[in-house]
Design an enzyme around this catalytic site. Structure first.
Site, PDB file in Angstrom:
ATOM      1  N   GLY A  17       0.816  -1.208   0.000  1.00 27.90           N
ATOM      2  CA  GLY A  17       0.000   0.000   0.000  1.00 27.90           C
ATOM      3  C   GLY A  17       0.847   1.254   0.000  1.00 27.90           C
ATOM      4  O   GLY A  17       1.792   1.374   0.781  1.00 27.90           O
ATOM      5  N   GLY A  19      -0.411   4.505   0.424  1.00 22.66           N
ATOM      6  CA  GLY A  19      -1.193   5.639   0.914  1.00 22.66           C
ATOM      7  C   GLY A  19      -0.305   6.537   1.753  1.00 22.66           C
ATOM      8  O   GLY A  19       0.921   6.559   1.612  1.00 22.66           O
ATOM      9  N   VAL A  85      -2.334  -7.859  -4.025  1.00 20.49           N
ATOM     10  CA  VAL A  85      -1.952  -8.870  -3.038  1.00 20.49           C
ATOM     11  C   VAL A  85      -3.181  -9.689  -2.661  1.00 20.49           C
ATOM     12  O   VAL A  85      -4.207  -9.141  -2.261  1.00 20.49           O
ATOM     13  CB  VAL A  85      -1.334  -8.219  -1.793  1.00 20.49           C
ATOM     14  CG1 VAL A  85      -0.988  -9.283  -0.755  1.00 20.49           C
ATOM     15  CG2 VAL A  85      -0.085  -7.429  -2.175  1.00 20.49           C
ATOM     16  N   GLU A 176     -18.323  17.814   3.475  1.00 16.65           N
ATOM     17  CA  GLU A 176     -17.606  18.503   2.404  1.00 16.65           C
ATOM     18  C   GLU A 176     -18.278  18.299   1.049  1.00 16.65           C
ATOM     19  O   GLU A 176     -18.396  19.242   0.257  1.00 16.65           O
ATOM     20  CB  GLU A 176     -16.155  18.041   2.388  1.00 16.65           C
ATOM     21  CG  GLU A 176     -15.372  18.584   3.584  1.00 16.65           C
ATOM     22  CD  GLU A 176     -14.007  17.955   3.778  1.00 16.65           C
ATOM     23  OE1 GLU A 176     -13.275  18.415   4.681  1.00 16.65           O
ATOM     24  OE2 GLU A 176     -13.668  17.006   3.053  1.00 16.65           O
ATOM     25  N   ASP A 306      -4.863   3.119   8.775  1.00 18.09           N
ATOM     26  CA  ASP A 306      -6.263   2.731   8.982  1.00 18.09           C
ATOM     27  C   ASP A 306      -6.432   1.263   9.329  1.00 18.09           C
ATOM     28  O   ASP A 306      -7.330   0.897  10.082  1.00 18.09           O
ATOM     29  CB  ASP A 306      -7.078   3.024   7.718  1.00 18.09           C
ATOM     30  CG  ASP A 306      -7.275   4.513   7.470  1.00 18.09           C
ATOM     31  OD1 ASP A 306      -6.818   5.312   8.309  1.00 18.09           O
ATOM     32  OD2 ASP A 306      -7.872   4.868   6.444  1.00 18.09           O
TER      33      ASP A 306
END
Length: 460
Positions: A17, A19, A85, A176, A306
């Site tokens: 990942g 991120g 993965v 938002e 996360d």
């Protein structure tokens, strides 16, 4: 095995990942005597906090995405492989991917999160989400396709459903996107669609809690609620969408909001990999880790961001799923890897809360800073813009985003109202058995639905 990754005598740290957490960890290991391998199914890092602006036409997708290979150009100890993965084999220290097996000495899972539909099949099947660049582009196309279809629709009830937008979740994402859509309805869409009465377009936020922006201060909640109501957003607080079918978002057994666009922003799950011991994966698919971010029961497997569930006295439910947590965990883990290479003991992770913020619209934002300091309005809006602009990856992205924001601010226009790839929802199952939405080049066809007398219409 290893998909042409060079063999080395140095420890290999594989990061799954790219991120916020994976990116920071890889950068901080640039000067360490290790081989770093990043695996991500996309060849770009995307800035998730601005996905809603892509969805509403304020920014183009390439303004918030940056190629992974370009980010790490010149970092000699890093190798990137574009792969999905499938599972981890902790017994043999390998990852099984769609391009082959990859060996690791140390594994870091930075896989982020997935949308949590709380087991509501009708919502998972029919709602829009906004967790990725493709999601945002699909939502943008879908919104404008609905407007185009509304022009052709003679049935008033169906036209109303096409114009209405229901956003489930009153967190930062929900607030938002609702504010952005409200500004677009008020300032932009009437010029594009003079045939439609855009005052009929209704934007709803449905939130299970009693206020929007639940994790923020009471003052920020009150300010943001006032901003939303001033923009004409309708709030349905302490309510839940129980199901979504046939163009109706049911907030009770009989009461519904007619809409052909329900945006789900109500929750997330961790994205734990298959192959981990069941006891380390929590109910919301996060991975239990200790205060070094090491997965419980494993000596060389870590999780950050996360997907990591790190419990402390201050955070009995785990640290929040926020970018600052992921970045700080990545920084601490990089330091600990360097300590381990020197033979030193790792240090515990300590989170520094730097505050939180949310933007509602032009000159409207709320900011919470440590020490119970809260402010909003124009200065909150400037603070939000500055922080997000500085966090974007790449000078070009910063420059393009700043110019786009400046044009939008002074012209109250959003120029990217393009249906580049028309979207149609088609039900199918991916290789993990989860429902997904597919896009293709066909215009969506709708079956008109008329509210029945036994089902009261909300805001219809």
């Amino acid at each position: 095995m290893d998909t042409n990754i060079p063999v080395t005598s140095q420890p290999r740290i594989v990061i799954v990942g790219c991120g916020f957490g994976g990116l920071r960890l890889a950068k901080d290991l640039a000067d360490a005597p290790v081989q770093v391998v990043i695996i991500d199914r996309n060849n770009y890092h995307n800035f998730q906090p601005l996905l809603y602006q892509v969805a509403t036409g304020a920014l183009e997708a390439d303004s918030i995405a940056y190629p992974i290979r370009k980010i790490f150009a010149g970092q000699e100890n890093l190798f990137y492989r574009m792969a999905d993965v499938q599972r981890v084999d902790t017994a043999h220290n390998t990852l099984e991917t769609n391009i082959g097996s990859i060996r690791y000495d140390h594994l870091v899972l930075a896989t982020g999160s997935l949308t949590n539909f709380f087991g509501i099949e009708s919502i998972e099947k029919n709602a829009m989400q906004i967790k990725s660049v493709p999601n945002a582009l699909n939502l943008r196309s879908y919104l404008f396709q609905n407007f185009e279809t509304a022009i052709l629709t003679e049935d008033p009830a169906e036209r109303q459903a096409l114009l209405n937008v229901v956003i489930v979740g009153g967190g930062p994402t929900g607030v938002e996107i609702a504010g952005s859509l409200a500004e677009m309805r008020n300032d932009v869409l009437p010029k594009d669609y003079p045939e439609l009465d855009l005052q009929q377009m209704q934007i709803f936020i449905v939130e299970a809690d009693g206020e929007v922006l639940g994790p923020m201060s009471k003052e920020a909640q009150v300010k943001s609620r006032a901003y939303l109501e001033d923009l004409g957003v309708q709030l349905r607080l302490s309510r839940k969408v129980q199901r979504y079918e046939e163009g109706k978002a049911y907030i009770s057994d009989t009461e519904f909001i007619p809409t052909r666009c329900l945006i789900w922003a109500a929750g997330v799950n961790g994205s734990a990999l298959e192959g981990l011991a069941p006891e380390v994966v929590t109910r919301n698919r996060r991975i239990s880790v200790n205060h070094w971010n090491r997965v419980e029961g494993r000596k060389n497997v870590y999780a950050i961001g996360d997907v990591a569930n790190m419990v402390s006295d201050d955070m009995p439910r785990g640290y929040p799923m926020l970018a600052p947590v992921a970045i700080q965990q990545a920084e601490q883990l990089a330091r600990n890897f360097k300590r381990l290479l020197r033979g030193d003991a790792p240090l515990d992770f300590k989170y520094t809360n730097k505050g939180s913020m949310a933007i509602v619209g032009r000159n409207r934002a709320v900011v919470d800073l440590p020490g119970n300091h809260t402010f909003g309005g124009f200065f909150g809006w400037l603070t939000w813009l500055f922080v997000h602009l500085m966090t974007l990856v790449g000078f070009r992205n910063k420059a393009v985003t700043l110019i786009s924001w400046a044009i939008s601010y002074f012209s109250t226009d959003k120029a990217l109202r393009l249906i580049i790839r028309p979207y149609k929802r088609s039900d199918f199952k991916d290789d993990k058995g989860k429902a997904r939405a597919e896009h293709n080049a066909q215009t969506p066809q709708y079956t008109p639905s008329v509210p029945t007398p036994s089902a009261p219409v909300v805001g219809g």
